[in-house]
Design a protein around this motif. Structure first.
Motif, PDB file in Angstrom:
ATOM      1  N   UNK A  95      45.203  39.502  45.597  1.00 29.55           N
ATOM      2  CA  UNK A  95      44.376  39.314  46.801  1.00 29.55           C
ATOM      3  C   UNK A  95      45.159  38.537  47.862  1.00 29.55           C
ATOM      4  N   UNK A  96      46.021  37.635  47.408  1.00 32.35           N
ATOM      5  CA  UNK A  96      46.793  36.800  48.335  1.00 32.35           C
ATOM      6  C   UNK A  96      48.164  37.393  48.656  1.00 32.35           C
ATOM      7  N   UNK A  97      48.332  38.685  48.392  1.00 34.67           N
ATOM      8  CA  UNK A  97      49.503  39.392  48.892  1.00 34.67           C
ATOM      9  C   UNK A  97      50.680  39.519  47.954  1.00 34.67           C
ATOM     10  N   UNK A  98      50.511  39.196  46.666  1.00 36.46           N
ATOM     11  CA  UNK A  98      51.620  39.288  45.722  1.00 36.46           C
ATOM     12  C   UNK A  98      51.517  40.532  44.850  1.00 36.46           C
ATOM     13  N   UNK A  99      52.668  41.074  44.501  1.00 32.10           N
ATOM     14  CA  UNK A  99      52.747  42.183  43.549  1.00 32.10           C
ATOM     15  C   UNK A  99      52.937  41.550  42.173  1.00 32.10           C
ATOM     16  N   UNK A 100      51.954  41.702  41.277  1.00 38.05           N
ATOM     17  CA  UNK A 100      51.973  41.002  39.991  1.00 38.05           C
ATOM     18  C   UNK A 100      52.104  41.992  38.838  1.00 38.05           C
ATOM     19  N   UNK A 101      53.072  41.723  37.967  1.00 38.53           N
ATOM     20  CA  UNK A 101      53.226  42.479  36.734  1.00 38.53           C
ATOM     21  C   UNK A 101      52.880  41.537  35.584  1.00 38.53           C
ATOM     22  N   UNK A 102      52.106  42.023  34.618  1.00 37.45           N
ATOM     23  CA  UNK A 102      51.639  41.168  33.523  1.00 37.45           C
ATOM     24  C   UNK A 102      52.267  41.595  32.203  1.00 37.45           C
ATOM     25  N   UNK A 103      52.750  40.601  31.447  1.00 39.12           N
ATOM     26  CA  UNK A 103      53.222  40.819  30.079  1.00 39.12           C
ATOM     27  C   UNK A 103      52.404  39.918  29.171  1.00 39.12           C
ATOM     28  N   UNK A 104      51.968  40.433  28.036  1.00 39.98           N
ATOM     29  CA  UNK A 104      51.062  39.674  27.166  1.00 39.98           C
ATOM     30  C   UNK A 104      51.756  39.060  25.953  1.00 39.98           C
ATOM     31  N   UNK A 105      53.093  39.146  25.905  1.00 40.01           N
ATOM     32  CA  UNK A 105      53.807  38.585  24.760  1.00 40.01           C
ATOM     33  C   UNK A 105      55.228  38.207  25.160  1.00 40.01           C
ATOM     34  N   UNK A 106      55.873  37.456  24.288  1.00 36.52           N
ATOM     35  CA  UNK A 106      57.272  37.055  24.477  1.00 36.52           C
ATOM     36  C   UNK A 106      58.153  38.300  24.630  1.00 36.52           C
ATOM     37  N   UNK A 107      58.022  39.214  23.670  1.00 37.93           N
ATOM     38  CA  UNK A 107      58.881  40.402  23.671  1.00 37.93           C
ATOM     39  C   UNK A 107      58.664  41.274  24.902  1.00 37.93           C
ATOM     40  N   UNK A 108      57.403  41.485  25.270  1.00 38.67           N
ATOM     41  CA  UNK A 108      57.114  42.311  26.442  1.00 38.67           C
ATOM     42  C   UNK A 108      57.653  41.645  27.708  1.00 38.67           C
ATOM     43  N   UNK A 165      43.961  27.814  43.367  1.00 38.54           N
ATOM     44  CA  UNK A 165      44.460  27.485  44.707  1.00 38.54           C
ATOM     45  C   UNK A 165      45.664  26.546  44.625  1.00 38.54           C
ATOM     46  N   UNK A 166      45.642  25.642  43.636  1.00 39.05           N
ATOM     47  CA  UNK A 166      46.788  24.741  43.457  1.00 39.05           C
ATOM     48  C   UNK A 166      48.011  25.533  43.015  1.00 39.05           C
ATOM     49  N   UNK A 167      47.809  26.476  42.095  1.00 38.78           N
ATOM     50  CA  UNK A 167      48.920  27.317  41.659  1.00 38.78           C
ATOM     51  C   UNK A 167      49.483  28.103  42.836  1.00 38.78           C
ATOM     52  N   UNK A 168      48.608  28.622  43.679  1.00 37.75           N
ATOM     53  CA  UNK A 168      49.041  29.388  44.847  1.00 37.75           C
ATOM     54  C   UNK A 168      49.925  28.537  45.753  1.00 37.75           C
ATOM     55  N   UNK A 169      49.526  27.290  45.984  1.00 37.29           N
ATOM     56  CA  UNK A 169      50.317  26.384  46.828  1.00 37.29           C
ATOM     57  C   UNK A 169      51.703  26.173  46.221  1.00 37.29           C
ATOM     58  N   UNK A 170      51.750  25.979  44.914  1.00 40.17           N
ATOM     59  CA  UNK A 170      53.030  25.752  44.244  1.00 40.17           C
ATOM     60  C   UNK A 170      53.931  26.990  44.323  1.00 40.17           C
TER      61      UNK A 170
END
Length: 209
Positions: A24-37, A108-113
């Protein structure tokens, strides 16, 4: 798009909510659910920032970052974790993380960081002969070199690894429609605009000495 983020998080509910929030805040996010992935995605794609959970079901997020740093992956990294003890936080920073945020946290704090970290990344300066990279732009003898986004990303990648062969697969990850011919065309344009000699290492990739 503000940047590409790899989120390595085994809590599927948190991963989904964070991913949607950042998109929503303009980032392209890819998700991995494990160490290996997560490890596979770092090798297959180029990201501007990693968000890594320390406690992954199949491994230690801090050890993952150490492994990435050992192969010269300097992608900025923020750890997210429910672990709040100083020894774990210290391990995280010693592994090469730029930041560490404790669960539960305000998105929101994570977004600022994230925005602060990426701003610092873009403001870094590199110099190669009479070519200077500053604030996300290239200059030659004080005048800006007009490059497309892909050309700029590829040149920056090569300069960041000056003296090292950059695998062509790593450069393909920066392209919209990757192909050997397309990469050669882009590199020839960069050479003409900058005067930099980009050498081909047969079967491996490209290097700037």
């Amino acid at each position: 798009m503000k940047g590409r983020i790899l989120l390595i998080e085994d809590d599927h509910i948190l991963a989904e909510s964070l991913s949607k929030f950042l998109q929503i805040h303009g980032y392209d996010v890819s998700v991995a659910s494990s160490y290996d992935e997560g490890a596979l995605k770092t090798f297959d794609e180029k990201f501007d920032l990693y968000l890594i959970d320390v406690n992954l079901g199949d491994g230690d997020g801090i050890e993952l970052l150490k492994a990435l740093r050992d192969v010269d992956d300097d992608t900025p990294t923020i750890f997210i974790s429910a672990l709040k003890d100083i020894s774990t936080i210290t391990r995280g920073f010693n592994a090469g993380a730029e930041d560490y945020i404790k669960k539960p946290f305000d998105p929101e704090e994570l977004l600022v960081r994230i925005e602060s970290r990426l701003k610092k990344q873009k403001s870094k300066t590199l110099q190669y002969g009479d070519i200077i990279y500053k604030d996300g732009r290239f200059f030659k003898n004080g005048e800006e070199i007009i490059l497309g986004d892909v050309q700029r990303d590829i040149l920056l990648k090569l300069l960041e690894n000056k003296g090292k062969v950059v695998p062509k697969e790593s450069l393909y990850n920066l392209m919209i429609n990757p192909s050997p011919t397309g990469l050669r065309v882009i590199l020839n344009k960069i050479k003409k605009k900058t005067g930099i000699n980009i050498k081909s290492v047969r079967g491996l990739g490209y290097v700037i000495d």
